[in-house]
Design a protein around this motif. Structure first.
Motif, PDB file in Angstrom:
ATOM      1  N   ARG A 319      71.202  23.264  68.478  1.00 34.42           N
ATOM      2  CA  ARG A 319      70.539  22.165  67.320  1.00 34.42           C
ATOM      3  C   ARG A 319      68.835  22.646  67.367  1.00 34.42           C
ATOM      4  O   ARG A 319      67.486  22.832  66.907  1.00 34.42           O
ATOM      5  N   VAL A 320      68.603  22.662  69.311  1.00 31.57           N
ATOM      6  CA  VAL A 320      67.158  23.706  68.675  1.00 31.57           C
ATOM      7  C   VAL A 320      66.636  25.303  68.457  1.00 31.57           C
ATOM      8  O   VAL A 320      65.839  25.384  67.408  1.00 31.57           O
ATOM      9  N   HIS A 321      67.925  25.569  68.268  1.00 30.00           N
ATOM     10  CA  HIS A 321      68.102  27.199  67.260  1.00 30.00           C
ATOM     11  C   HIS A 321      67.960  26.503  65.985  1.00 30.00           C
ATOM     12  O   HIS A 321      67.468  27.563  64.978  1.00 30.00           O
ATOM     13  N   GLU A 322      69.048  25.966  65.733  1.00 26.45           N
ATOM     14  CA  GLU A 322      69.325  25.278  64.277  1.00 26.45           C
ATOM     15  C   GLU A 322      67.135  24.827  63.742  1.00 26.45           C
ATOM     16  O   GLU A 322      66.724  25.122  62.496  1.00 26.45           O
ATOM     17  N   HIS A 323      66.654  24.006  64.474  1.00 30.78           N
ATOM     18  CA  HIS A 323      65.726  23.789  64.179  1.00 30.78           C
ATOM     19  C   HIS A 323      64.409  25.372  63.740  1.00 30.78           C
ATOM     20  O   HIS A 323      64.074  25.539  63.394  1.00 30.78           O
ATOM     21  N   ARG A 324      64.465  26.139  64.975  1.00 27.00           N
ATOM     22  CA  ARG A 324      63.683  27.642  64.697  1.00 27.00           C
ATOM     23  C   ARG A 324      64.131  28.007  64.037  1.00 27.00           C
ATOM     24  O   ARG A 324      63.527  28.701  62.870  1.00 27.00           O
ATOM     25  N   VAL A 325      65.989  27.967  62.953  1.00 28.86           N
ATOM     26  CA  VAL A 325      65.969  28.609  62.319  1.00 28.86           C
ATOM     27  C   VAL A 325      65.638  28.473  60.927  1.00 28.86           C
ATOM     28  O   VAL A 325      65.531  28.931  59.656  1.00 28.86           O
ATOM     29  N   ALA A 326      65.559  26.563  60.684  1.00 27.65           N
ATOM     30  CA  ALA A 326      64.966  26.240  59.711  1.00 27.65           C
ATOM     31  C   ALA A 326      64.102  26.106  59.377  1.00 27.65           C
ATOM     32  O   ALA A 326      62.869  26.236  58.536  1.00 27.65           O
ATOM     33  N   ALA A 327      62.756  26.564  60.630  1.00 22.35           N
ATOM     34  CA  ALA A 327      61.450  26.208  60.300  1.00 22.35           C
ATOM     35  C   ALA A 327      61.292  27.725  59.956  1.00 22.35           C
ATOM     36  O   ALA A 327      60.298  27.636  59.126  1.00 22.35           O
ATOM     37  N   ALA A 328      61.451  28.941  60.459  1.00 24.09           N
ATOM     38  CA  ALA A 328      61.379  29.818  59.993  1.00 24.09           C
ATOM     39  C   ALA A 328      61.268  30.188  58.661  1.00 24.09           C
ATOM     40  O   ALA A 328      61.545  30.342  57.566  1.00 24.09           O
ATOM     41  N   ALA A 329      62.532  29.520  58.156  1.00 19.06           N
ATOM     42  CA  ALA A 329      62.943  29.758  56.685  1.00 19.06           C
ATOM     43  C   ALA A 329      61.883  29.289  55.628  1.00 19.06           C
ATOM     44  O   ALA A 329      61.987  29.422  54.722  1.00 19.06           O
ATOM     45  N   ALA A 330      61.736  28.130  56.383  1.00 21.25           N
ATOM     46  CA  ALA A 330      60.801  27.176  55.278  1.00 21.25           C
ATOM     47  C   ALA A 330      59.254  28.024  55.574  1.00 21.25           C
ATOM     48  O   ALA A 330      59.317  27.962  54.469  1.00 21.25           O
ATOM     49  N   GLU A 331      58.820  28.259  56.772  1.00 22.73           N
ATOM     50  CA  GLU A 331      57.736  29.230  56.834  1.00 22.73           C
ATOM     51  C   GLU A 331      57.678  30.578  55.489  1.00 22.73           C
ATOM     52  O   GLU A 331      56.614  30.570  54.804  1.00 22.73           O
ATOM     53  N   ALA A 332      59.068  31.209  55.933  1.00 23.98           N
ATOM     54  CA  ALA A 332      59.259  32.073  54.449  1.00 23.98           C
ATOM     55  C   ALA A 332      58.843  31.863  53.551  1.00 23.98           C
ATOM     56  O   ALA A 332      58.687  32.471  52.902  1.00 23.98           O
ATOM     57  N   ALA A 333      59.310  31.291  53.008  1.00 24.94           N
ATOM     58  CA  ALA A 333      59.475  30.222  51.473  1.00 24.94           C
ATOM     59  C   ALA A 333      58.169  30.053  51.427  1.00 24.94           C
ATOM     60  O   ALA A 333      57.653  29.929  49.766  1.00 24.94           O
ATOM     61  N   ALA A 334      57.403  29.259  52.108  1.00 26.93           N
ATOM     62  CA  ALA A 334      56.597  29.105  51.672  1.00 26.93           C
ATOM     63  C   ALA A 334      55.409  30.141  51.855  1.00 26.93           C
ATOM     64  O   ALA A 334      54.417  30.522  50.854  1.00 26.93           O
ATOM     65  N   GLN A 335      55.301  30.968  52.432  1.00 25.01           N
ATOM     66  CA  GLN A 335      54.613  32.366  51.949  1.00 25.01           C
ATOM     67  C   GLN A 335      55.617  33.407  50.892  1.00 25.01           C
ATOM     68  O   GLN A 335      54.404  34.728  50.729  1.00 25.01           O
TER      69      GLN A 335
END
Length: 336
Positions: A319-335
Protein backbone atom coordinates in the motif's frame (compact mmCIF):
# COMPACT_ATOMS: atom_id res chain seq x y z
CA UNK A 1 -19.25 -20.63 -30.54
CA UNK A 2 -18.80 -16.87 -30.81
CA UNK A 3 -15.93 -15.90 -28.48
CA UNK A 4 -14.89 -12.46 -27.24
CA UNK A 5 -11.46 -12.25 -25.59
CA UNK A 6 -11.16 -9.12 -23.48
CA UNK A 7 -7.52 -8.11 -23.53
CA UNK A 8 -4.84 -9.12 -26.02
CA UNK A 9 -1.85 -8.94 -23.73
CA UNK A 10 0.49 -11.68 -22.56
CA UNK A 11 -2.35 -13.92 -21.36
CA UNK A 12 -5.44 -13.05 -23.39
CA UNK A 13 -3.45 -12.55 -26.56
CA UNK A 14 -1.68 -15.88 -26.16
CA UNK A 15 -4.71 -18.05 -25.56
CA UNK A 16 -6.92 -16.10 -27.95
CA UNK A 17 -4.34 -16.50 -30.69
CA UNK A 18 -4.21 -20.28 -30.20
CA UNK A 19 -8.00 -20.41 -30.42
CA UNK A 20 -8.08 -18.26 -33.57
CA UNK A 21 -5.28 -20.31 -35.14
CA UNK A 22 -7.39 -23.44 -34.58
CA UNK A 23 -10.31 -21.90 -36.45
CA UNK A 24 -12.42 -20.69 -33.54
CA UNK A 25 -14.54 -17.56 -34.06
CA UNK A 26 -12.53 -15.18 -31.87
CA UNK A 27 -12.71 -11.40 -31.54
CA UNK A 28 -10.31 -9.45 -29.33
CA UNK A 29 -11.70 -6.47 -27.44
CA UNK A 30 -8.81 -4.03 -27.14
CA UNK A 31 -7.96 -0.39 -26.57
CA UNK A 32 -7.06 1.84 -29.54
CA UNK A 33 -3.31 1.79 -28.85
CA UNK A 34 -3.19 -2.00 -28.73
CA UNK A 35 -5.39 -2.22 -31.83
CA UNK A 36 -2.92 -0.06 -33.73
CA UNK A 37 -0.02 -2.34 -32.80
CA UNK A 38 -1.91 -5.50 -33.75
CA UNK A 39 -3.02 -4.06 -37.07
CA UNK A 40 0.49 -2.98 -38.00
CA UNK A 41 2.52 -5.94 -36.69
CA UNK A 42 -0.08 -8.67 -36.37
CA UNK A 43 -0.40 -10.87 -33.31
CA UNK A 44 3.07 -12.35 -32.87
CA UNK A 45 4.08 -15.11 -30.47
CA UNK A 46 7.69 -16.15 -30.00
CA UNK A 47 9.59 -18.29 -27.52
CA UNK A 48 9.73 -21.95 -26.60
CA UNK A 49 7.72 -24.13 -28.93
CA UNK A 50 6.53 -21.22 -31.06
CA UNK A 51 9.25 -21.29 -33.71
CA UNK A 52 6.76 -22.03 -36.51
CA UNK A 53 4.32 -19.27 -35.52
CA UNK A 54 3.28 -16.96 -38.31
CA UNK A 55 1.95 -13.49 -37.38
CA UNK A 56 -1.81 -13.67 -37.03
CA UNK A 57 -4.17 -11.00 -38.32
CA UNK A 58 -6.66 -10.91 -35.46
CA UNK A 59 -10.30 -9.90 -35.56
CA UNK A 60 -10.49 -6.79 -33.38
CA UNK A 61 -13.17 -4.71 -31.73
CA UNK A 62 -13.03 -1.48 -29.75
CA UNK A 63 -15.53 -0.79 -26.94
CA UNK A 64 -17.41 1.65 -29.15
CA UNK A 65 -17.79 -1.06 -31.77
CA UNK A 66 -19.71 -3.24 -29.33
CA UNK A 67 -21.92 -0.33 -28.33
CA UNK A 68 -22.63 0.46 -31.97
CA UNK A 69 -23.53 -3.15 -32.75
CA UNK A 70 -25.84 -3.28 -29.73
CA UNK A 71 -27.66 -0.11 -30.72
CA UNK A 72 -28.50 -1.66 -34.09
CA UNK A 73 -31.27 -3.57 -32.30
CA UNK A 74 -32.31 -7.22 -31.98
CA UNK A 75 -31.36 -9.83 -34.50
CA UNK A 76 -34.02 -10.08 -37.24
CA UNK A 77 -33.75 -13.87 -37.04
CA UNK A 78 -33.81 -15.01 -33.39
CA UNK A 79 -33.09 -18.59 -34.41
CA UNK A 80 -29.70 -17.50 -35.73
CA UNK A 81 -28.89 -15.64 -32.51
CA UNK A 82 -30.30 -17.31 -29.38
CA UNK A 83 -29.21 -14.37 -27.22
CA UNK A 84 -31.60 -12.10 -29.08
CA UNK A 85 -28.95 -9.55 -29.94
CA UNK A 86 -26.57 -9.46 -32.86
CA UNK A 87 -23.96 -7.95 -30.50
CA UNK A 88 -24.06 -10.78 -27.93
CA UNK A 89 -21.32 -13.39 -27.65
CA UNK A 90 -21.61 -16.99 -26.50
CA UNK A 91 -18.42 -16.86 -24.44
CA UNK A 92 -16.60 -13.84 -23.03
CA UNK A 93 -13.09 -14.54 -21.75
CA UNK A 94 -11.83 -11.85 -19.37
CA UNK A 95 -8.04 -11.73 -19.34
CA UNK A 96 -7.27 -8.31 -17.85
CA UNK A 97 -5.52 -6.99 -14.76
CA UNK A 98 -7.64 -6.17 -11.71
CA UNK A 99 -7.20 -2.43 -12.29
CA UNK A 100 -8.90 -2.78 -15.68
CA UNK A 101 -11.86 -4.82 -14.42
CA UNK A 102 -14.32 -1.94 -14.01
CA UNK A 103 -13.60 -0.63 -17.50
CA UNK A 104 -13.89 -4.15 -18.91
CA UNK A 105 -17.28 -4.64 -17.26
CA UNK A 106 -18.63 -1.47 -18.83
CA UNK A 107 -17.18 -2.42 -22.22
CA UNK A 108 -18.71 -5.89 -22.36
CA UNK A 109 -22.25 -4.94 -21.31
CA UNK A 110 -23.46 -4.70 -24.93
CA UNK A 111 -21.92 -8.13 -25.63
CA UNK A 112 -23.75 -9.93 -22.81
CA UNK A 113 -27.02 -11.63 -23.70
CA UNK A 114 -29.24 -14.14 -21.86
CA UNK A 115 -27.15 -17.05 -23.15
CA UNK A 116 -23.69 -15.51 -22.61
CA UNK A 117 -21.13 -17.26 -20.42
CA UNK A 118 -18.47 -15.06 -18.79
CA UNK A 119 -15.17 -16.76 -17.98
CA UNK A 120 -12.71 -14.57 -16.02
CA UNK A 121 -9.05 -15.47 -15.61
CA UNK A 122 -8.01 -12.99 -12.94
CA UNK A 123 -6.24 -13.95 -9.74
CA UNK A 124 -7.97 -13.89 -6.38
CA UNK A 125 -11.74 -13.91 -5.93
CA UNK A 126 -12.87 -10.29 -5.64
CA UNK A 127 -13.58 -10.11 -9.36
CA UNK A 128 -16.01 -13.02 -9.16
CA UNK A 129 -18.10 -11.19 -6.57
CA UNK A 130 -18.07 -8.09 -8.76
CA UNK A 131 -19.11 -9.98 -11.90
CA UNK A 132 -21.82 -11.85 -10.00
CA UNK A 133 -23.27 -8.52 -8.85
CA UNK A 134 -23.22 -7.09 -12.37
CA UNK A 135 -24.36 -10.02 -14.50
CA UNK A 136 -25.69 -12.65 -12.10
CA UNK A 137 -23.86 -15.66 -10.70
CA UNK A 138 -25.52 -17.95 -13.24
CA UNK A 139 -23.65 -16.21 -16.06
CA UNK A 140 -20.19 -16.41 -14.48
CA UNK A 141 -17.82 -19.37 -14.31
CA UNK A 142 -14.75 -19.63 -12.13
CA UNK A 143 -11.40 -19.88 -13.86
CA UNK A 144 -7.68 -20.36 -13.28
CA UNK A 145 -4.98 -19.72 -15.85
CA UNK A 146 -1.46 -21.14 -15.73
CA UNK A 147 0.91 -19.78 -18.34
CA UNK A 148 4.35 -18.16 -18.41
CA UNK A 149 4.31 -15.40 -21.00
CA UNK A 150 5.35 -11.77 -21.23
CA UNK A 151 4.88 -8.84 -23.58
CA UNK A 152 7.82 -7.19 -25.33
CA UNK A 153 8.12 -3.41 -25.75
CA UNK A 154 7.11 -3.93 -29.39
CA UNK A 155 3.89 -5.63 -28.32
CA UNK A 156 4.80 -9.22 -29.15
CA UNK A 157 4.04 -12.13 -26.83
CA UNK A 158 6.94 -14.29 -25.61
CA UNK A 159 6.29 -17.78 -24.29
CA UNK A 160 8.82 -18.50 -21.53
CA UNK A 161 7.77 -22.01 -20.52
CA UNK A 162 5.59 -24.83 -21.89
CA UNK A 163 2.89 -24.51 -19.20
CA UNK A 164 -0.40 -23.57 -20.91
CA UNK A 165 -3.48 -24.55 -18.92
CA UNK A 166 -7.00 -23.17 -18.54
CA UNK A 167 -9.08 -24.58 -15.67
CA UNK A 168 -12.73 -23.59 -15.31
CA UNK A 169 -16.03 -24.73 -13.87
CA UNK A 170 -19.30 -23.83 -12.23
CA UNK A 171 -19.02 -21.73 -9.08
CA UNK A 172 -21.39 -24.11 -7.32
CA UNK A 173 -19.21 -27.07 -8.25
CA UNK A 174 -19.96 -30.19 -10.26
CA UNK A 175 -20.38 -30.32 -14.02
CA UNK A 176 -22.80 -28.84 -16.53
CA UNK A 177 -23.58 -28.87 -20.22
CA UNK A 178 -22.24 -25.34 -20.67
CA UNK A 179 -18.94 -26.25 -19.02
CA UNK A 180 -18.68 -29.18 -21.41
CA UNK A 181 -19.39 -26.81 -24.32
CA UNK A 182 -16.72 -24.37 -23.12
CA UNK A 183 -14.19 -27.17 -22.74
CA UNK A 184 -14.90 -28.33 -26.28
CA UNK A 185 -14.44 -24.77 -27.60
CA UNK A 186 -11.18 -24.19 -25.71
CA UNK A 187 -9.69 -27.62 -26.36
CA UNK A 188 -7.32 -26.76 -29.19
CA UNK A 189 -3.65 -27.56 -29.87
CA UNK A 190 -1.44 -25.77 -27.36
CA UNK A 191 -4.11 -25.40 -24.66
CA UNK A 192 -4.73 -27.84 -21.83
CA UNK A 193 -8.43 -27.13 -21.17
CA UNK A 194 -9.56 -28.62 -17.85
CA UNK A 195 -13.18 -28.69 -16.66
CA UNK A 196 -12.98 -28.77 -12.86
CA UNK A 197 -15.74 -29.96 -10.50
CA UNK A 198 -14.19 -27.73 -7.79
CA UNK A 199 -12.97 -24.61 -9.54
CA UNK A 200 -13.25 -22.42 -6.43
CA UNK A 201 -10.85 -24.78 -4.71
CA UNK A 202 -8.45 -24.40 -7.61
CA UNK A 203 -8.80 -20.61 -7.44
CA UNK A 204 -8.06 -20.57 -3.70
CA UNK A 205 -5.01 -22.79 -4.20
CA UNK A 206 -3.56 -20.47 -6.83
CA UNK A 207 -4.38 -17.43 -4.69
CA UNK A 208 -2.46 -18.94 -1.78
CA UNK A 209 0.47 -19.73 -4.08
CA UNK A 210 0.82 -16.32 -5.70
CA UNK A 211 0.36 -14.33 -2.49
CA UNK A 212 2.94 -16.50 -0.72
CA UNK A 213 5.55 -15.90 -3.41
CA UNK A 214 4.55 -12.26 -3.84
CA UNK A 215 4.85 -11.55 -0.12
CA UNK A 216 8.15 -13.45 0.12
CA UNK A 217 9.88 -11.51 -2.65
CA UNK A 218 8.37 -8.13 -1.75
CA UNK A 219 9.21 -8.41 1.95
CA UNK A 220 12.65 -9.82 1.14
CA UNK A 221 13.26 -7.40 -1.74
CA UNK A 222 14.86 -10.04 -3.92
CA UNK A 223 14.48 -13.33 -5.74
CA UNK A 224 13.48 -16.48 -3.91
CA UNK A 225 17.16 -17.46 -3.93
CA UNK A 226 18.19 -14.10 -2.46
CA UNK A 227 15.78 -14.54 0.44
CA UNK A 228 16.68 -18.18 1.08
CA UNK A 229 20.40 -17.30 1.14
CA UNK A 230 20.23 -15.19 4.32
CA UNK A 231 19.72 -16.34 7.92
CA UNK A 232 16.01 -16.90 8.57
CA UNK A 233 15.15 -16.57 4.90
CA UNK A 234 14.37 -20.24 4.37
CA UNK A 235 11.73 -20.06 7.12
CA UNK A 236 9.89 -17.02 5.73
CA UNK A 237 8.26 -18.75 2.76
CA UNK A 238 6.75 -21.63 4.75
CA UNK A 239 5.53 -19.16 7.39
CA UNK A 240 3.75 -17.12 4.73
CA UNK A 241 2.29 -20.27 3.20
CA UNK A 242 0.94 -21.28 6.61
CA UNK A 243 -0.99 -17.99 6.74
CA UNK A 244 -2.37 -18.07 3.19
CA UNK A 245 -3.39 -21.72 3.44
CA UNK A 246 -5.04 -21.08 6.82
CA UNK A 247 -7.27 -18.45 5.21
CA UNK A 248 -8.15 -20.84 2.40
CA UNK A 249 -8.99 -23.62 4.85
CA UNK A 250 -11.14 -21.31 6.97
CA UNK A 251 -13.00 -20.32 3.80
CA UNK A 252 -13.86 -23.96 3.16
CA UNK A 253 -11.26 -24.60 0.46
CA UNK A 254 -8.16 -26.19 2.03
CA UNK A 255 -5.11 -26.32 -0.20
CA UNK A 256 -4.31 -29.95 -1.12
CA UNK A 257 -1.22 -31.44 0.53
CA UNK A 258 0.50 -31.98 -2.81
CA UNK A 259 0.18 -28.30 -3.66
CA UNK A 260 1.38 -27.27 -0.21
CA UNK A 261 4.45 -29.45 -0.71
CA UNK A 262 5.04 -27.99 -4.17
CA UNK A 263 4.82 -24.39 -2.93
CA UNK A 264 7.08 -25.15 0.03
CA UNK A 265 9.69 -26.48 -2.37
CA UNK A 266 9.35 -23.41 -4.61
CA UNK A 267 9.86 -20.90 -1.79
CA UNK A 268 12.81 -22.72 -0.20
CA UNK A 269 14.92 -23.55 -3.27
CA UNK A 270 18.48 -22.22 -2.89
CA UNK A 271 19.66 -20.07 -5.77
CA UNK A 272 16.20 -19.81 -7.34
CA UNK A 273 15.92 -16.80 -9.70
CA UNK A 274 12.13 -16.83 -9.39
CA UNK A 275 10.29 -13.54 -8.98
CA UNK A 276 6.57 -13.01 -9.63
CA UNK A 277 5.22 -10.26 -11.87
CA UNK A 278 3.99 -8.45 -8.74
CA UNK A 279 7.56 -8.00 -7.52
CA UNK A 280 8.74 -6.88 -10.95
CA UNK A 281 6.01 -4.23 -10.94
CA UNK A 282 7.17 -3.01 -7.52
CA UNK A 283 10.80 -2.77 -8.59
CA UNK A 284 9.85 -0.95 -11.80
CA UNK A 285 7.63 1.52 -9.96
CA UNK A 286 4.40 0.35 -11.57
CA UNK A 287 0.96 -0.12 -10.00
CA UNK A 288 0.26 -3.60 -8.65
CA UNK A 289 -2.77 -5.76 -7.85
CA UNK A 290 -2.10 -5.19 -4.15
CA UNK A 291 -5.70 -4.62 -3.05
CA UNK A 292 -7.15 -7.30 -5.30
CA UNK A 293 -4.69 -9.93 -4.07
CA UNK A 294 -3.54 -8.90 -0.61
CA UNK A 295 -6.11 -6.39 0.62
CA UNK A 296 -8.97 -8.74 -0.13
CA UNK A 297 -7.17 -11.78 1.34
CA UNK A 298 -6.33 -10.07 4.64
CA UNK A 299 -9.84 -8.63 4.87
CA UNK A 300 -11.30 -12.13 4.52
CA UNK A 301 -8.81 -13.37 7.12
CA UNK A 302 -10.04 -10.79 9.63
CA UNK A 303 -13.67 -11.75 9.06
CA UNK A 304 -12.77 -15.41 9.55
CA UNK A 305 -10.67 -14.75 12.64
CA UNK A 306 -7.43 -15.96 11.05
CA UNK A 307 -4.25 -14.22 12.19
CA UNK A 308 -2.02 -13.10 9.27
CA UNK A 309 0.72 -10.85 10.70
CA UNK A 310 3.19 -11.45 7.86
CA UNK A 311 0.56 -10.93 5.16
CA UNK A 312 -0.61 -7.80 6.95
CA UNK A 313 2.94 -6.46 6.82
CA UNK A 314 3.27 -7.29 3.12
CA UNK A 315 -0.08 -5.61 2.46
CA UNK A 316 1.03 -2.47 4.28
CA UNK A 317 4.29 -2.39 2.34
CA UNK A 318 2.45 -2.73 -0.96
CA UNK A 319 0.00 0.00 0.00
CA UNK A 320 2.92 2.34 0.66
CA UNK A 321 4.20 1.47 -2.80
CA UNK A 322 0.81 2.19 -4.35
CA UNK A 323 0.66 5.53 -2.54
CA UNK A 324 4.05 6.53 -3.95
CA UNK A 325 3.10 5.47 -7.46
CA UNK A 326 -0.16 7.44 -7.31
CA UNK A 327 1.60 10.50 -5.91
CA UNK A 328 4.23 10.37 -8.68
CA UNK A 329 1.54 10.05 -11.34
CA UNK A 330 -0.40 12.99 -9.89
CA UNK A 331 2.75 15.13 -9.80
CA UNK A 332 3.61 14.24 -13.39
CA UNK A 333 0.07 15.12 -14.49
CA UNK A 334 0.22 18.45 -12.69
CA UNK A 335 3.49 19.34 -14.37
CA UNK A 336 2.27 18.80 -17.83
Amino acid sequence: MKILVVGAGATGGYFGALLARAGRDVTFLVRPARAEVLRSRGLRITGKGMEDWEPLTPQLALPEDLSSASSSGPSPDPSSDPSGSAAAYDLIVLAVKAAALDAAIESIRPAVGPGTTILPFLNGLAHVDRLNDEFGADAVLGGVVKVVTTLTPEGDIVRLAPLSQLTFGEQAGGGSKRVDAVREALDVPGIDAVASPDVLGAMWSKWAFITTIGALTCLGRGTVGDVVAVPGGAELGPALLAETSAVAAASGHPVPEAELAFTTDVVTTPGSPLVPSLYRDVIDGRPTEAEHLFGDLTARARKLGVATPLLDLATLQLRVHEHRVAAAAAEAAAQG
